[in-house]
Design an enzyme around this catalytic site. Sequence first.
Site, PDB file in Angstrom:
ATOM      1  N   LYS A   1     -11.857  -2.126   6.833  1.00 29.55           N
ATOM      2  CA  LYS A   1     -11.162  -3.017   7.711  1.00 29.55           C
ATOM      3  C   LYS A   1     -11.671  -2.872   9.254  1.00 29.55           C
ATOM      4  CE  LYS A   1      -8.769  -3.560   4.022  1.00 29.55           C
ATOM      5  NZ  LYS A   1      -7.687  -2.631   3.621  1.00 29.55           N
TER       6      LYS A   1
ATOM      7  N   ASP B   1      -1.811   6.794   6.064  1.00 29.29           N
ATOM      8  CA  ASP B   1      -2.932   5.654   5.782  1.00 29.29           C
ATOM      9  C   ASP B   1      -2.966   4.748   7.057  1.00 29.29           C
ATOM     10  OD1 ASP B   1      -4.339   3.818   4.891  1.00 29.29           O
ATOM     11  OD2 ASP B   1      -3.094   3.213   3.102  1.00 29.29           O
TER      12      ASP B   1
ATOM     13  N   TRP C   1       0.563  -1.386   0.239  1.00 30.83           N
ATOM     14  CA  TRP C   1       0.167   0.110  -0.054  1.00 30.83           C
ATOM     15  C   TRP C   1       0.905   1.358  -0.082  1.00 30.83           C
ATOM     16  CZ3 TRP C   1      -4.178  -1.384  -1.665  1.00 30.83           C
ATOM     17  CH2 TRP C   1      -4.757  -2.580  -1.408  1.00 30.83           C
TER      18      TRP C   1
HETATM   19  C1  LIG Z   1      -7.092  -2.149   2.298  1.00 31.78           C
HETATM   20  C2  LIG Z   1      -6.048  -1.063   2.189  1.00 31.78           C
HETATM   21  C3  LIG Z   1      -5.952  -0.151   1.202  1.00 31.78           C
HETATM   22  C4  LIG Z   1      -7.013   0.096  -0.020  1.00 31.78           C
HETATM   23  O1  LIG Z   1      -8.008   0.237   0.319  1.00 31.78           O
HETATM   24  P1  LIG Z   1      -9.188   0.589  -0.559  1.00 31.78           P
HETATM   25  O2  LIG Z   1     -10.423   1.332   0.156  1.00 31.78           O
HETATM   26  O3  LIG Z   1      -9.864  -0.786  -1.193  1.00 31.78           O
HETATM   27  O4  LIG Z   1      -8.756   1.298  -1.811  1.00 31.78           O
HETATM   28  C5  LIG Z   1      -4.886   0.601   1.362  1.00 31.78           C
HETATM   29  N1  LIG Z   1      -4.318   0.900   2.598  1.00 31.78           N
HETATM   30  C6  LIG Z   1      -4.211  -0.028   3.431  1.00 31.78           C
HETATM   31  C7  LIG Z   1      -3.393   0.209   4.717  1.00 31.78           C
HETATM   32  C8  LIG Z   1      -5.105  -1.186   3.245  1.00 31.78           C
HETATM   33  O5  LIG Z   1      -5.149  -2.244   4.235  1.00 31.78           O
END
Ligand SMILES: *Cc1c(COP(=O)(O)O)cnc(C)c1O
Length: 357
Positions: free
Chosen positions: A190, A166, A99
């Site tokens: 998540k 993030d 990511w």
């Molecule tokens: C799942 C995830 C993403 C991607 O998220 P989307 O909403 O599917 O774009 C980005 N960063 C992390 C740390 C993730 O776990």
Amino acid sequence: MKKHNFNAGPSILPREVIEDTAKAVLDFEGQGLSILEISHRAKYFQPVVDEAVALFKELLNIPEGYSVIFLGGGASTQFCMVPYNLLEKKAAYLNTGVWAKKALKEAKGFGEAVEVASSADKNFNYIPKGWTIPADADYFHITTNNTIYGTEIREDFDSPVPLVADMSSDIFSRPVDVSKYAIIYGGAQKNLAPAGVTFIIIRNDVLGKVSRYIPTMLNYQTHIDNGSMFNTPPVLPIYTALLNLRYLKAQGGLAAMEKKNIAKAELLYNYLDNSKMFTATVPNKEDRSRMNICFVMRDAYKDKEEEFLKFATGKGMVGIKGHRLVGGFRASCYNALPIESVQALIDCMTEFEKANA
Ligand SMILES: *Cc1c(COP(=O)(O)O)cnc(C)c1O
């Protein structure tokens, strides 16, 4: 058979949050209409957004001068929105996995984007240490929890430049010092809500500093000025997020969540550190994620991985197959996962170990 939901994302939510969502799908707060068929401009829905924002601020102790917005597009859209809005000359990124790399790649389309440090040399099984943040960067970007590799940064860094994080997979799992960050963003699927909504916590004064034109929909200011109502927001996921935030508050907030998450993670890592058959993939204890616990079978038993997966699936374990980039297994232990599920997984491993070691 009882299912134990270790899915990495979309993932487990509290049962009562799901039940209350189902009720609102049939009849939204006694209005005689489903939440699926009301206008987002309806007087019924504005209070949902307002309360969700208020609970974000309360639970995360967000200081004055920050906005909370809800958008579509997932965390992946933030990989380009962040540089679009913040990168004038140079940005800095900590590369801790897939990511983080994807975020860095997007930034390169807007200016200079440097990798401050990387843990690629060991398949991202640790958090790099001993790096410095370039003081001339427009911002510094980190991924606090690396969902795929099972590492986590729990320190709120002091940064000489705006810190962007993030937090898709560890938001609301522990208290965070929001004042250290300029932007915190994440996909909600998540640890907060079903897929479809992305949250962004943003310090208002970091905006308005780039000289480029920013498309209206990709401009944070648009959504701040319109309270997440510039266009149709993801109504249902925002409502479920609100229900989950209420639930988190009733459970005692983030300090209480952290306590539970520590207990679950310690239980599983302890087992893994003492097992002859299984082993955690992240060796440094301080780098280990509490949310995504990755493990493999030791070399002598490698050929038993498939068999164990079948065995565990037969015992009700769901979503424990590891990401293909790591292999083995991953137990995602988000807020809503009870410690009983972690114990059930350990019982499963113990039984398999006895029969096969
Ligand atoms: C799942 C995830 C993403 C991607 O998220 P989307 O909403 O599917 O774009 C980005 N960063 C992390 C740390 C993730 O776990």
